[in-house]
Motif scaffolding. Sequence first.
Motif, PDB file in Angstrom:
ATOM      1  N   PRO A  47      73.321   6.311  28.549  1.00 27.06           N
ATOM      2  CA  PRO A  47      74.181   5.225  28.997  1.00 27.06           C
ATOM      3  C   PRO A  47      75.611   5.731  29.070  1.00 27.06           C
ATOM      4  CG  PRO A  47      73.677   4.969  26.668  1.00 27.06           C
ATOM      5  CD  PRO A  47      72.874   6.141  27.157  1.00 27.06           C
ATOM      6  N   VAL A  48      76.431   5.043  29.826  1.00 23.37           N
ATOM      7  CA  VAL A  48      77.825   5.453  29.987  1.00 23.37           C
ATOM      8  C   VAL A  48      78.696   4.716  28.975  1.00 23.37           C
ATOM      9  CG1 VAL A  48      79.808   5.438  31.543  1.00 23.37           C
ATOM     10  CG2 VAL A  48      77.531   5.999  32.422  1.00 23.37           C
ATOM     11  N   TYR A  49      79.421   5.487  28.155  1.00 20.99           N
ATOM     12  CA  TYR A  49      80.390   4.942  27.205  1.00 20.99           C
ATOM     13  C   TYR A  49      81.756   5.525  27.549  1.00 20.99           C
ATOM     14  CZ  TYR A  49      76.435   3.551  24.145  1.00 20.99           C
ATOM     15  OH  TYR A  49      75.291   2.993  23.628  1.00 20.99           O
ATOM     16  N   TYR A  50      82.686   4.702  27.973  1.00 21.42           N
ATOM     17  CA  TYR A  50      84.026   5.171  28.328  1.00 21.42           C
ATOM     18  C   TYR A  50      83.971   6.346  29.313  1.00 21.42           C
ATOM     19  CZ  TYR A  50      85.959   2.112  24.764  1.00 21.42           C
ATOM     20  OH  TYR A  50      86.317   0.999  24.025  1.00 21.42           O
ATOM     21  N   ALA A  51      83.158   6.197  30.348  1.00 19.03           N
ATOM     22  CA  ALA A  51      82.991   7.209  31.400  1.00 19.03           C
ATOM     23  C   ALA A  51      82.472   8.536  30.870  1.00 19.03           C
ATOM     24  CB  ALA A  51      84.297   7.426  32.167  1.00 19.03           C
ATOM     25  N   SER A  52      81.720   8.479  29.762  1.00 22.98           N
ATOM     26  CA  SER A  52      81.151   9.680  29.142  1.00 22.98           C
ATOM     27  C   SER A  52      79.764   9.358  28.589  1.00 22.98           C
ATOM     28  CB  SER A  52      82.044  10.174  27.999  1.00 22.98           C
ATOM     29  OG  SER A  52      83.310  10.563  28.454  1.00 22.98           O
ATOM     30  N   PRO A  53      79.000  10.397  28.242  1.00 23.75           N
ATOM     31  CA  PRO A  53      77.705  10.141  27.612  1.00 23.75           C
ATOM     32  C   PRO A  53      77.882   9.586  26.192  1.00 23.75           C
ATOM     33  CG  PRO A  53      77.856  12.401  28.464  1.00 23.75           C
ATOM     34  CD  PRO A  53      79.224  11.832  28.486  1.00 23.75           C
ATOM     35  N   ASN A  54      76.834   9.009  25.671  1.00 25.66           N
ATOM     36  CA  ASN A  54      76.781   8.554  24.282  1.00 25.66           C
ATOM     37  C   ASN A  54      77.159   9.714  23.347  1.00 25.66           C
ATOM     38  OD1 ASN A  54      75.969   7.808  21.693  1.00 25.66           O
ATOM     39  ND2 ASN A  54      74.020   6.944  22.352  1.00 25.66           N
ATOM     40  N   GLY A  55      78.060   9.456  22.376  1.00 24.82           N
ATOM     41  CA  GLY A  55      78.533  10.509  21.479  1.00 24.82           C
ATOM     42  C   GLY A  55      77.429  11.133  20.643  1.00 24.82           C
ATOM     43  N   ILE A  97      52.571  16.667  36.252  1.00 28.75           N
ATOM     44  CA  ILE A  97      53.485  17.224  35.261  1.00 28.75           C
ATOM     45  C   ILE A  97      53.436  16.360  34.005  1.00 28.75           C
ATOM     46  CG2 ILE A  97      55.885  17.818  34.727  1.00 28.75           C
ATOM     47  CD1 ILE A  97      54.891  19.561  36.925  1.00 28.75           C
ATOM     48  N   GLU A  98      53.194  16.983  32.869  1.00 29.47           N
ATOM     49  CA  GLU A  98      53.189  16.271  31.592  1.00 29.47           C
ATOM     50  C   GLU A  98      54.624  15.965  31.167  1.00 29.47           C
ATOM     51  OE1 GLU A  98      51.800  17.067  26.940  1.00 29.47           O
ATOM     52  OE2 GLU A  98      51.343  18.533  28.513  1.00 29.47           O
ATOM     53  N   THR A  99      54.820  14.860  30.465  1.00 28.63           N
ATOM     54  CA  THR A  99      56.150  14.504  29.983  1.00 28.63           C
ATOM     55  C   THR A  99      56.097  14.083  28.520  1.00 28.63           C
ATOM     56  OG1 THR A  99      55.875  12.233  30.775  1.00 28.63           O
ATOM     57  CG2 THR A  99      57.062  13.752  32.218  1.00 28.63           C
ATOM     58  N   GLU A 100      57.236  14.215  27.869  1.00 31.87           N
ATOM     59  CA  GLU A 100      57.424  13.671  26.514  1.00 31.87           C
ATOM     60  C   GLU A 100      58.833  13.102  26.444  1.00 31.87           C
ATOM     61  OE1 GLU A 100      57.409  14.888  21.758  1.00 31.87           O
ATOM     62  OE2 GLU A 100      56.985  16.415  23.284  1.00 31.87           O
ATOM     63  N   ILE A 101      58.956  11.856  25.994  1.00 32.11           N
ATOM     64  CA  ILE A 101      60.252  11.212  25.848  1.00 32.11           C
ATOM     65  C   ILE A 101      60.606  11.137  24.369  1.00 32.11           C
ATOM     66  CG2 ILE A 101      61.595   9.111  26.226  1.00 32.11           C
ATOM     67  CD1 ILE A 101      59.788   8.494  28.619  1.00 32.11           C
ATOM     68  N   VAL A 102      61.794  11.606  24.027  1.00 33.10           N
ATOM     69  CA  VAL A 102      62.288  11.532  22.650  1.00 33.10           C
ATOM     70  C   VAL A 102      63.587  10.739  22.662  1.00 33.10           C
ATOM     71  CG1 VAL A 102      63.052  12.823  20.623  1.00 33.10           C
ATOM     72  CG2 VAL A 102      61.264  13.782  22.101  1.00 33.10           C
ATOM     73  N   GLN A 103      63.644   9.706  21.826  1.00 38.85           N
ATOM     74  CA  GLN A 103      64.862   8.908  21.760  1.00 38.85           C
ATOM     75  C   GLN A 103      65.842   9.531  20.775  1.00 38.85           C
ATOM     76  OE1 GLN A 103      64.277   4.782  21.706  1.00 38.85           O
ATOM     77  NE2 GLN A 103      66.452   4.333  21.899  1.00 38.85           N
ATOM     78  N   ILE A 104      67.066   9.724  21.245  1.00 34.15           N
ATOM     79  CA  ILE A 104      68.119  10.374  20.462  1.00 34.15           C
ATOM     80  C   ILE A 104      69.209   9.391  20.049  1.00 34.15           C
ATOM     81  CG2 ILE A 104      69.908  12.169  20.508  1.00 34.15           C
ATOM     82  CD1 ILE A 104      67.045  13.217  20.472  1.00 34.15           C
ATOM     83  N   GLY A 105      69.513   8.439  20.915  1.00 38.51           N
ATOM     84  CA  GLY A 105      70.679   7.584  20.715  1.00 38.51           C
ATOM     85  C   GLY A 105      70.658   6.742  19.458  1.00 38.51           C
ATOM     86  N   ASN A 106      69.486   6.524  18.868  1.00 31.70           N
ATOM     87  CA  ASN A 106      69.399   5.725  17.646  1.00 31.70           C
ATOM     88  C   ASN A 106      69.239   6.584  16.400  1.00 31.70           C
ATOM     89  OD1 ASN A 106      66.802   6.647  18.054  1.00 31.70           O
ATOM     90  ND2 ASN A 106      65.806   4.664  17.796  1.00 31.70           N
ATOM     91  N   LEU A 119      65.050  13.318  27.159  1.00 34.44           N
ATOM     92  CA  LEU A 119      65.796  12.795  26.021  1.00 34.44           C
ATOM     93  C   LEU A 119      66.480  11.495  26.417  1.00 34.44           C
ATOM     94  CD1 LEU A 119      67.492  16.067  24.699  1.00 34.44           C
ATOM     95  CD2 LEU A 119      65.182  15.185  24.259  1.00 34.44           C
ATOM     96  N   ASN A 120      66.223  10.458  25.643  1.00 35.48           N
ATOM     97  CA  ASN A 120      66.850   9.164  25.866  1.00 35.48           C
ATOM     98  C   ASN A 120      68.056   9.047  24.935  1.00 35.48           C
ATOM     99  OD1 ASN A 120      67.630   6.505  26.109  1.00 35.48           O
ATOM    100  ND2 ASN A 120      65.566   5.656  25.943  1.00 35.48           N
ATOM    101  N   GLY A 121      69.251   9.106  25.515  1.00 34.08           N
ATOM    102  CA  GLY A 121      70.460   9.061  24.718  1.00 34.08           C
ATOM    103  C   GLY A 121      70.921   7.666  24.368  1.00 34.08           C
ATOM    104  N   SER A 122      70.148   6.653  24.701  1.00 34.81           N
ATOM    105  CA  SER A 122      70.536   5.276  24.408  1.00 34.81           C
ATOM    106  C   SER A 122      70.073   4.860  23.015  1.00 34.81           C
ATOM    107  CB  SER A 122      69.932   4.322  25.437  1.00 34.81           C
ATOM    108  OG  SER A 122      70.190   2.972  25.065  1.00 34.81           O
ATOM    109  N   PRO A 123      70.872   4.054  22.322  1.00 33.42           N
ATOM    110  CA  PRO A 123      70.403   3.499  21.050  1.00 33.42           C
ATOM    111  C   PRO A 123      69.303   2.455  21.240  1.00 33.42           C
ATOM    112  CG  PRO A 123      72.813   3.365  21.239  1.00 33.42           C
ATOM    113  CD  PRO A 123      72.268   3.690  22.599  1.00 33.42           C
ATOM    114  N   ARG A 124      69.153   1.967  22.445  1.00 37.54           N
ATOM    115  CA  ARG A 124      68.189   0.900  22.721  1.00 37.54           C
ATOM    116  C   ARG A 124      66.885   1.478  23.269  1.00 37.54           C
ATOM    117  NH1 ARG A 124      72.617  -3.039  25.685  1.00 37.54           N
ATOM    118  NH2 ARG A 124      73.816  -3.535  23.791  1.00 37.54           N
TER     119      ARG A 124
END
Length: 205
Positions: free
Chosen positions: A83-91, A32-41, A6-11
């Motif tokens: 990505p790090v936002y205020y020392a935390s993960p993306n909301g 190993i098979e992989t799948e990437i899903v973007q969440i941050g956007n 899971l990609n938590g970045s909006p970018r």
Amino acid sequence: MKVLMLNGSPRANGNTARALAELEMTFAKEGIETEIVQIGNKDVRGCLSCFSCYKNGKCVIDDIVNELAEKFEKCDGLIVASPVYYASPNGTLVACLDRLFYSSRFDKRMKVGACVAVARRGGCSATFDMLNKYFTISGMPIASSQYWNSVHGAKAGQAEEDLEGLQTMRTLAKNMSFLIKSIALGKEKFGLPEAEAKVSTNFIR
């Protein structure tokens, strides 16, 4: 064998994506098979605390979280990168993970978990600690690397210069692949550990 990432970045093409690309490349070499899903956007709201998932087995908010739950159930490992936002993960990612882990009722034990934090400078270890808690409450072993799982870069593309961070990603993928394969053999021979009926104790008497 498959790892959901899971990609938590909006970018879509930022430094978090670069870290995941390094993992993806290494997993492919390990078979190993992989799948990437973007969440941050995505437009993901927080939990409503309605407990509808107890009756229906899925979140009452029918969005990407329920789609992820199906993918999560079928995979052998989960990597969450933020990505790090205020020392935390993306909301947005936190809202997604809160609902994903709480509303999905399948047994998550022995699925291998790992997280990755990406920052310009600081806050990676706090983000890393926070994300790992989703795994430890769910009976999921955590894959480790040669350093805490972090990559540094501010502008898009700068992660390419963090040679130690990218090596940490490759080591993480190799270690996670080994764990997934080893657990598969263990489950085949011994099965999962016997689970007790859950006891929930309130601290207010």
